[in-house]
Design a protein around this motif. Structure first.
Motif, PDB file in Angstrom:
ATOM      1  N   LEU A 106       0.824  -1.207   0.000  1.00  0.00           N
ATOM      2  CA  LEU A 106       0.000   0.000   0.000  1.00  0.00           C
ATOM      3  C   LEU A 106       0.857   1.256   0.000  1.00  0.00           C
ATOM      4  CD1 LEU A 106      -2.743  -1.071   2.584  1.00  0.00           C
ATOM      5  CD2 LEU A 106      -3.160  -0.487   0.191  1.00  0.00           C
ATOM      6  N   ARG A 107       1.881   1.273   0.866  1.00  0.00           N
ATOM      7  CA  ARG A 107       2.710   2.482   0.991  1.00  0.00           C
ATOM      8  C   ARG A 107       3.545   2.723  -0.254  1.00  0.00           C
ATOM      9  NH1 ARG A 107       4.037   6.590   0.739  1.00  0.00           N
ATOM     10  NH2 ARG A 107       5.103   8.021   2.158  1.00  0.00           N
ATOM     11  N   LEU A 108       4.113   1.664  -0.819  1.00  0.00           N
ATOM     12  CA  LEU A 108       4.925   1.821  -2.015  1.00  0.00           C
ATOM     13  C   LEU A 108       4.075   2.266  -3.204  1.00  0.00           C
ATOM     14  CD1 LEU A 108       7.255  -1.309  -1.725  1.00  0.00           C
ATOM     15  CD2 LEU A 108       7.848   1.065  -1.210  1.00  0.00           C
ATOM     16  N   ALA A 109       2.882   1.684  -3.326  1.00  0.00           N
ATOM     17  CA  ALA A 109       1.981   2.084  -4.410  1.00  0.00           C
ATOM     18  C   ALA A 109       1.561   3.540  -4.243  1.00  0.00           C
ATOM     19  CB  ALA A 109       0.755   1.174  -4.432  1.00  0.00           C
ATOM     20  N   GLU A 110       1.291   3.930  -3.018  1.00  0.00           N
ATOM     21  CA  GLU A 110       0.911   5.316  -2.725  1.00  0.00           C
ATOM     22  C   GLU A 110       2.025   6.282  -3.119  1.00  0.00           C
ATOM     23  OE1 GLU A 110      -0.605   7.947   1.136  1.00  0.00           O
ATOM     24  OE2 GLU A 110       0.745   6.255   1.426  1.00  0.00           O
ATOM     25  N   ALA A 111       3.273   5.846  -2.962  1.00  0.00           N
ATOM     26  CA  ALA A 111       4.422   6.699  -3.265  1.00  0.00           C
ATOM     27  C   ALA A 111       4.741   6.754  -4.755  1.00  0.00           C
ATOM     28  CB  ALA A 111       5.645   6.207  -2.500  1.00  0.00           C
ATOM     29  N   GLY A 112       3.991   6.011  -5.561  1.00  0.00           N
ATOM     30  CA  GLY A 112       4.195   6.070  -6.998  1.00  0.00           C
ATOM     31  C   GLY A 112       5.102   5.007  -7.563  1.00  0.00           C
ATOM     32  N   ALA A 113       5.420   3.988  -6.767  1.00  0.00           N
ATOM     33  CA  ALA A 113       6.292   2.919  -7.255  1.00  0.00           C
ATOM     34  C   ALA A 113       5.485   1.853  -7.990  1.00  0.00           C
ATOM     35  CB  ALA A 113       7.034   2.276  -6.085  1.00  0.00           C
ATOM     36  N   THR A 114       6.145   1.187  -8.916  1.00  0.00           N
ATOM     37  CA  THR A 114       5.626  -0.052  -9.489  1.00  0.00           C
ATOM     38  C   THR A 114       6.070  -1.157  -8.549  1.00  0.00           C
ATOM     39  OG1 THR A 114       5.668   0.697 -11.788  1.00  0.00           O
ATOM     40  CG2 THR A 114       5.859  -1.681 -11.403  1.00  0.00           C
ATOM     41  N   VAL A 115       5.141  -1.968  -8.087  1.00  0.00           N
ATOM     42  CA  VAL A 115       5.442  -2.960  -7.056  1.00  0.00           C
ATOM     43  C   VAL A 115       5.245  -4.369  -7.604  1.00  0.00           C
ATOM     44  CG1 VAL A 115       5.047  -3.647  -4.670  1.00  0.00           C
ATOM     45  CG2 VAL A 115       4.547  -1.290  -5.376  1.00  0.00           C
ATOM     46  N   VAL A 116       6.281  -5.182  -7.456  1.00  0.00           N
ATOM     47  CA  VAL A 116       6.227  -6.577  -7.881  1.00  0.00           C
ATOM     48  C   VAL A 116       6.329  -7.421  -6.618  1.00  0.00           C
ATOM     49  CG1 VAL A 116       7.252  -8.342  -9.344  1.00  0.00           C
ATOM     50  CG2 VAL A 116       7.353  -5.940 -10.037  1.00  0.00           C
ATOM     51  N   ALA A 117       5.230  -8.033  -6.251  1.00  0.00           N
ATOM     52  CA  ALA A 117       5.144  -8.743  -4.979  1.00  0.00           C
ATOM     53  C   ALA A 117       5.259 -10.244  -5.174  1.00  0.00           C
ATOM     54  CB  ALA A 117       3.813  -8.419  -4.300  1.00  0.00           C
ATOM     55  N   ALA A 118       5.915 -10.907  -4.227  1.00  0.00           N
ATOM     56  CA  ALA A 118       6.046 -12.363  -4.297  1.00  0.00           C
ATOM     57  C   ALA A 118       5.769 -12.983  -2.935  1.00  0.00           C
ATOM     58  CB  ALA A 118       7.450 -12.758  -4.766  1.00  0.00           C
ATOM     59  N   ASP A 119       5.204 -14.158  -2.969  1.00  0.00           N
ATOM     60  CA  ASP A 119       4.950 -14.905  -1.741  1.00  0.00           C
ATOM     61  C   ASP A 119       4.699 -16.358  -2.124  1.00  0.00           C
ATOM     62  OD1 ASP A 119       4.221 -13.970   1.321  1.00  0.00           O
ATOM     63  OD2 ASP A 119       3.258 -15.867   0.778  1.00  0.00           O
ATOM     64  N   ALA A 120       4.882 -17.258  -1.174  1.00  0.00           N
ATOM     65  CA  ALA A 120       4.635 -18.676  -1.433  1.00  0.00           C
ATOM     66  C   ALA A 120       3.142 -18.993  -1.402  1.00  0.00           C
ATOM     67  CB  ALA A 120       5.376 -19.529  -0.403  1.00  0.00           C
ATOM     68  N   ASP A 121       2.352 -18.124  -0.726  1.00  0.00           N
ATOM     69  CA  ASP A 121       0.917 -18.332  -0.606  1.00  0.00           C
ATOM     70  C   ASP A 121       0.207 -17.538  -1.694  1.00  0.00           C
ATOM     71  OD1 ASP A 121      -1.823 -18.223   0.154  1.00  0.00           O
ATOM     72  OD2 ASP A 121      -1.286 -18.604   2.242  1.00  0.00           O
ATOM     73  N   ALA A 122      -0.168 -18.200  -2.774  1.00  0.00           N
ATOM     74  CA  ALA A 122      -0.737 -17.515  -3.940  1.00  0.00           C
ATOM     75  C   ALA A 122      -2.064 -16.824  -3.619  1.00  0.00           C
ATOM     76  CB  ALA A 122      -0.927 -18.510  -5.082  1.00  0.00           C
ATOM     77  N   THR A 123      -2.896 -17.448  -2.795  1.00  0.00           N
ATOM     78  CA  THR A 123      -4.207 -16.876  -2.487  1.00  0.00           C
ATOM     79  C   THR A 123      -4.074 -15.589  -1.681  1.00  0.00           C
ATOM     80  OG1 THR A 123      -5.234 -19.075  -2.504  1.00  0.00           O
ATOM     81  CG2 THR A 123      -6.432 -17.304  -1.390  1.00  0.00           C
ATOM     82  N   ARG A 124      -3.284 -15.634  -0.617  1.00  0.00           N
ATOM     83  CA  ARG A 124      -3.095 -14.445   0.209  1.00  0.00           C
ATOM     84  C   ARG A 124      -2.355 -13.358  -0.564  1.00  0.00           C
ATOM     85  NH1 ARG A 124       0.060 -15.673   5.187  1.00  0.00           N
ATOM     86  NH2 ARG A 124      -0.716 -13.684   5.969  1.00  0.00           N
TER      87      ARG A 124
END
Length: 259
Positions: free
Chosen positions: A34-52
């Motif tokens: 949320l904070r990075l998107a608010e600051a105008g960044a393109t965010v590429v997120a990764a996690d092992a839990d695809a649903t969450r």
């Protein structure tokens, strides 16, 4: 810790940046997206839990219409997979300006003598191996950036281990050492290129523990003394880009009282 100069209008140091967030599906990850998107960044997120992860990505997109937030299911215990993630991200967006490492995990025991070494085997993978793989995978891309940052979230226990937290504290301490070594690599690379100062930095943010709204709702009478709220952590993460790389590289930034 200096707070970001930006006010959420995307005009700060993160505007136009491309930032990868590892372990993005938990409460800290959601706040960070949320904070990075608010600051105008393109965010590429990764996690092992695809649903969450999908839920966290959707929440960030919904909160900040027009923001580019995407999710990737990446096995960070696989070095080749981590490298492929880094290569793919830089190729798709043309740059890579940050990695925020939020992969967590905790195991403890009632006493030192009762420590289960199976806990170490698990934590070594979650807290050390994922740091090793992300740093090795993203180092070159971060060095190419004019504002590259690698941000590790650590715990005060790494500096003052307790008897029942030997495996956890040792894992965090090892992750810190590895991250500081990356910072030295950034410094040496800049020097080798004849630069006055590095433009990339490896930084450790140290908390006692994290707290979020659901925890407070479950334990309304708890004080959570010394804990860092996940929204405050997200602010501190964003603030790293507002400070010169030379100032923060190879440092521990304490968000709680030093033990």
């Amino acid at each position: 810790m200096t707070m970001p100069n930006g006010n959420g209008n995307g005009n700060g140091a993160l505007n136009g940046a491309v930032v990868a967030v590892a372990g993005a599906a938990g409460p800290a990850g959601r706040a960070t997206l949320l904070r990075l998107a608010e600051a105008g960044a393109t965010v590429v997120a990764a996690d092992a839990d695809a649903t969450r992860l999908a839920e966290a990505v959707d929440a960030a997109r919904y909160a900040h219409g027009g923001a580019t937030v995407i999710g990737d299911t990446v096995d960070l215990l696989d070095l080749d997979a981590a490298r492929e993630w880094a290569t793919r991200t830089e190729k798709e967006f043309g740059r890579l300006d940050g990695v925020v490492h939020l992969v967590g995990g905790w195991r403890g025991s009632a006493s030192f003598a009762e420590t289960d070494l199976a806990d170490w085997e698990l934590l070594e993978k979650l807290l050390i191996r994922t740091v090793q793989h992300t740093t090795l995978a993203f180092q070159d891309a971060l060095q190419r950036s004019d504002r590259g940052r690698y941000v590790l979230i650590s715990a005060a226990g790494a500096s003052k281990p307790t008897a029942g937290n030997a495996a956890y504290a040792a894992s965090k301490a090892a992750a810190e050492a590895w991250t500081l070594a990356l910072g030295d690599a950034f410094r040496k690379a800049a020097k080798a290129e004849g630069a006055a100062a590095p433009t990339s930095a490896a930084v450790i943010l140290v908390v006692k523990a994290l707290v979020h709204e659901a925890m407070r709702a479950e334990r309304p009478n708890a004080k959570f003394a010394g804990f860092t709220d996940v929204t405050e952590l997200a602010e501190a993460i964003a603030a790293i880009w507002e400070r010169p790389a030379e100032e923060v590289n190879g440092t521990r930034q304490w968000l709680t009282e030093k033990p």
